[in-house]
Design a protein around this motif. Sequence first.
Motif, PDB file in Angstrom:
ATOM      1  N   GLY A  19       4.067   1.368   9.845  1.00 42.07           N
ATOM      2  CA  GLY A  19       5.344   1.854   9.352  1.00 42.07           C
ATOM      3  C   GLY A  19       5.222   3.264   8.818  1.00 42.07           C
ATOM      4  O   GLY A  19       4.729   4.161   9.510  1.00 42.07           O
ATOM      5  N   GLU A  20       5.620   3.455   7.564  1.00 40.79           N
ATOM      6  CA  GLU A  20       5.546   4.781   6.928  1.00 40.79           C
ATOM      7  C   GLU A  20       4.281   4.962   6.093  1.00 40.79           C
ATOM      8  O   GLU A  20       4.109   5.988   5.448  1.00 40.79           O
ATOM      9  CB  GLU A  20       6.782   4.996   6.042  1.00 40.79           C
ATOM     10  CG  GLU A  20       8.103   4.950   6.782  1.00 40.79           C
ATOM     11  CD  GLU A  20       8.190   6.017   7.868  1.00 40.79           C
ATOM     12  OE1 GLU A  20       7.783   7.175   7.603  1.00 40.79           O
ATOM     13  OE2 GLU A  20       8.650   5.692   8.971  1.00 40.79           O
ATOM     14  N   VAL A  21       3.414   3.962   6.087  1.00 42.29           N
ATOM     15  CA  VAL A  21       2.201   4.036   5.257  1.00 42.29           C
ATOM     16  C   VAL A  21       1.179   4.970   5.911  1.00 42.29           C
ATOM     17  O   VAL A  21       0.814   4.766   7.077  1.00 42.29           O
ATOM     18  CB  VAL A  21       1.583   2.641   5.068  1.00 42.29           C
ATOM     19  CG1 VAL A  21       0.281   2.736   4.261  1.00 42.29           C
ATOM     20  CG2 VAL A  21       2.566   1.708   4.390  1.00 42.29           C
ATOM     21  N   PRO A  22       0.676   5.974   5.214  1.00 44.71           N
ATOM     22  CA  PRO A  22      -0.397   6.808   5.774  1.00 44.71           C
ATOM     23  C   PRO A  22      -1.678   5.977   5.935  1.00 44.71           C
ATOM     24  O   PRO A  22      -2.180   5.403   4.957  1.00 44.71           O
ATOM     25  CB  PRO A  22      -0.587   7.912   4.728  1.00 44.71           C
ATOM     26  CG  PRO A  22       0.649   7.886   3.889  1.00 44.71           C
ATOM     27  CD  PRO A  22       1.115   6.471   3.892  1.00 44.71           C
ATOM     28  N   VAL A  23      -2.187   5.903   7.149  1.00 45.79           N
ATOM     29  CA  VAL A  23      -3.415   5.162   7.446  1.00 45.79           C
ATOM     30  C   VAL A  23      -4.447   6.150   7.963  1.00 45.79           C
ATOM     31  O   VAL A  23      -4.193   6.874   8.935  1.00 45.79           O
ATOM     32  CB  VAL A  23      -3.163   4.047   8.478  1.00 45.79           C
ATOM     33  CG1 VAL A  23      -4.473   3.358   8.844  1.00 45.79           C
ATOM     34  CG2 VAL A  23      -2.164   3.029   7.935  1.00 45.79           C
ATOM     35  N   PRO A  55       0.817  -1.220   0.000  1.00 45.32           N
ATOM     36  CA  PRO A  55       0.000   0.000   0.000  1.00 45.32           C
ATOM     37  C   PRO A  55       0.848   1.267   0.000  1.00 45.32           C
ATOM     38  O   PRO A  55       1.830   1.376   0.731  1.00 45.32           O
ATOM     39  CB  PRO A  55      -0.780  -0.125   1.319  1.00 45.32           C
ATOM     40  CG  PRO A  55       0.138  -0.909   2.217  1.00 45.32           C
ATOM     41  CD  PRO A  55       0.846  -1.888   1.314  1.00 45.32           C
ATOM     42  N   ALA A  56       0.441   2.225  -0.843  1.00 46.01           N
ATOM     43  CA  ALA A  56       0.998   3.572  -0.748  1.00 46.01           C
ATOM     44  C   ALA A  56       0.239   4.375   0.294  1.00 46.01           C
ATOM     45  O   ALA A  56       0.779   5.295   0.916  1.00 46.01           O
ATOM     46  CB  ALA A  56       0.940   4.263  -2.105  1.00 46.01           C
ATOM     47  N   SER A  57      -1.021   4.019   0.466  1.00 48.18           N
ATOM     48  CA  SER A  57      -1.874   4.616   1.501  1.00 48.18           C
ATOM     49  C   SER A  57      -2.993   3.632   1.790  1.00 48.18           C
ATOM     50  O   SER A  57      -3.301   2.758   0.974  1.00 48.18           O
ATOM     51  CB  SER A  57      -2.447   5.966   1.060  1.00 48.18           C
ATOM     52  OG  SER A  57      -3.297   5.797  -0.067  1.00 48.18           O
ATOM     53  N   LEU A  58      -3.591   3.767   2.960  1.00 51.57           N
ATOM     54  CA  LEU A  58      -4.669   2.867   3.360  1.00 51.57           C
ATOM     55  C   LEU A  58      -5.752   3.667   4.067  1.00 51.57           C
ATOM     56  O   LEU A  58      -5.476   4.389   5.030  1.00 51.57           O
ATOM     57  CB  LEU A  58      -4.137   1.776   4.295  1.00 51.57           C
ATOM     58  CG  LEU A  58      -5.153   0.796   4.890  1.00 51.57           C
ATOM     59  CD1 LEU A  58      -5.893   0.035   3.795  1.00 51.57           C
ATOM     60  CD2 LEU A  58      -4.469  -0.168   5.851  1.00 51.57           C
ATOM     61  N   ASP A  59      -6.982   3.537   3.565  1.00 50.91           N
ATOM     62  CA  ASP A  59      -8.143   4.177   4.182  1.00 50.91           C
ATOM     63  C   ASP A  59      -9.057   3.101   4.758  1.00 50.91           C
ATOM     64  O   ASP A  59      -9.442   2.169   4.044  1.00 50.91           O
ATOM     65  CB  ASP A  59      -8.922   4.997   3.159  1.00 50.91           C
ATOM     66  CG  ASP A  59      -8.266   6.337   2.871  1.00 50.91           C
ATOM     67  OD1 ASP A  59      -7.082   6.321   2.489  1.00 50.91           O
ATOM     68  OD2 ASP A  59      -8.923   7.373   3.011  1.00 50.91           O
ATOM     69  N   LEU A  60      -9.399   3.249   6.028  1.00 52.22           N
ATOM     70  CA  LEU A  60     -10.367   2.367   6.682  1.00 52.22           C
ATOM     71  C   LEU A  60     -11.701   3.091   6.721  1.00 52.22           C
ATOM     72  O   LEU A  60     -11.802   4.186   7.287  1.00 52.22           O
ATOM     73  CB  LEU A  60      -9.936   2.025   8.105  1.00 52.22           C
ATOM     74  CG  LEU A  60      -8.834   0.990   8.310  1.00 52.22           C
ATOM     75  CD1 LEU A  60      -7.493   1.503   7.794  1.00 52.22           C
ATOM     76  CD2 LEU A  60      -8.721   0.641   9.793  1.00 52.22           C
ATOM     77  N   VAL A  61     -12.735   2.502   6.122  1.00 51.43           N
ATOM     78  CA  VAL A  61     -14.075   3.090   6.123  1.00 51.43           C
ATOM     79  C   VAL A  61     -14.963   2.175   6.956  1.00 51.43           C
ATOM     80  O   VAL A  61     -15.134   1.004   6.627  1.00 51.43           O
ATOM     81  CB  VAL A  61     -14.627   3.242   4.698  1.00 51.43           C
ATOM     82  CG1 VAL A  61     -15.982   3.949   4.733  1.00 51.43           C
ATOM     83  CG2 VAL A  61     -13.645   4.015   3.814  1.00 51.43           C
TER      84      VAL A  61
END
Length: 350
Positions: free
Chosen positions: A241-245, A216-222
């Motif tokens: 880690g460094e992944v924007p969540v 993942p470059a980014s991860l959104d939880l809906v």
Amino acid sequence: MDRPVKTLLAPFEAGEVPLPETGSAWLFLNAADPGSAGDLFAQARLCCVQPSRPAFLALERAGHEVWPLAPVDEAFDGALVLLGKHRRLNEAMVASANQAVRPGGIVIVAGDKALGAASARKWAGGQVPLGGSLAKHHGIAFWFPASEDAFAGVALPVTEPAPGFAAAPGMFSSDRIDTGSALLAEHIDGRIAGAIADFGAGWGYLSGAVLTQARPASLDLVEAYRPALDQALANLAPLRGEVPVTGRWLDVTTEPLPGPFDWVVMNPPFHTGRASEPDLGRAFIAAAARALKPSGRLLLVANRRLPYEQTLRDRFAAFVESEVRDGFKLIEASRPRRTGGQDAAARNSG
């Protein structure tokens, strides 16, 4: 007004409990719109607490003061508790209401007979002397004066459904990894990359698989249930880690969604009450199609009997059922269809 809410307010209407005084403040846990009966609180403040986003939005539209979580460090003159289907969550709500109300203030609790209201009354009566009880509208209401000494040690229990993950009653599959999510997690790998979303993220199990198995470059939880979303973000903190969540407290089926995404993974809910409701899953599929990029892909797990295929045909250019096991089917869909003439224009340009 729903039947359980009528039961909850029946002690006022029967004269068993004094009407809310002018200027008093009342807490309403697991709140639902009281409709015209809300006039009982016309001269009082009613602070509604509703962690489920669809119900929260309904209360907001009806003009109520509504919070996703109960305000802290505020003393109320009384409290209403609408019981749900999770026993330990009900007990924690009753204990929380007692703690939030000044000593001697009234706590009124009600629920459906078929969902264990009688058991809740018996349990509460073992914790504090009840002021009374009545049965009406196929439900049971009971009440008691708040006491500083009651419900000592009663709290929402924390479970460990998977190593390194915490959950609690009220969250989907709070005591174990559900079979469908386990199947989907097996198929999350390095080809799933870019901007990724987990629709209906729950306490974060699938999102954890994305962080540890995908790219993942980014991860959104809906997620629509606020306590589950908050717990998921806490569970994922050591994995990100460094992944924007980013956590999104949203109703997937009705609210504008973030995006666009390269991938959406989901194990959508399919119960609105006690029966299966395919329309809820269909709405999740439609929402995923709207939120994906033109080249985006959906990875979906569902009960194999749920009829999602026509919705997939309508919303995606192609899909494949890659595995059926243990009563579940794993589906991957590619390239969401555009609305109206956009899809035809895309085909012509190709």
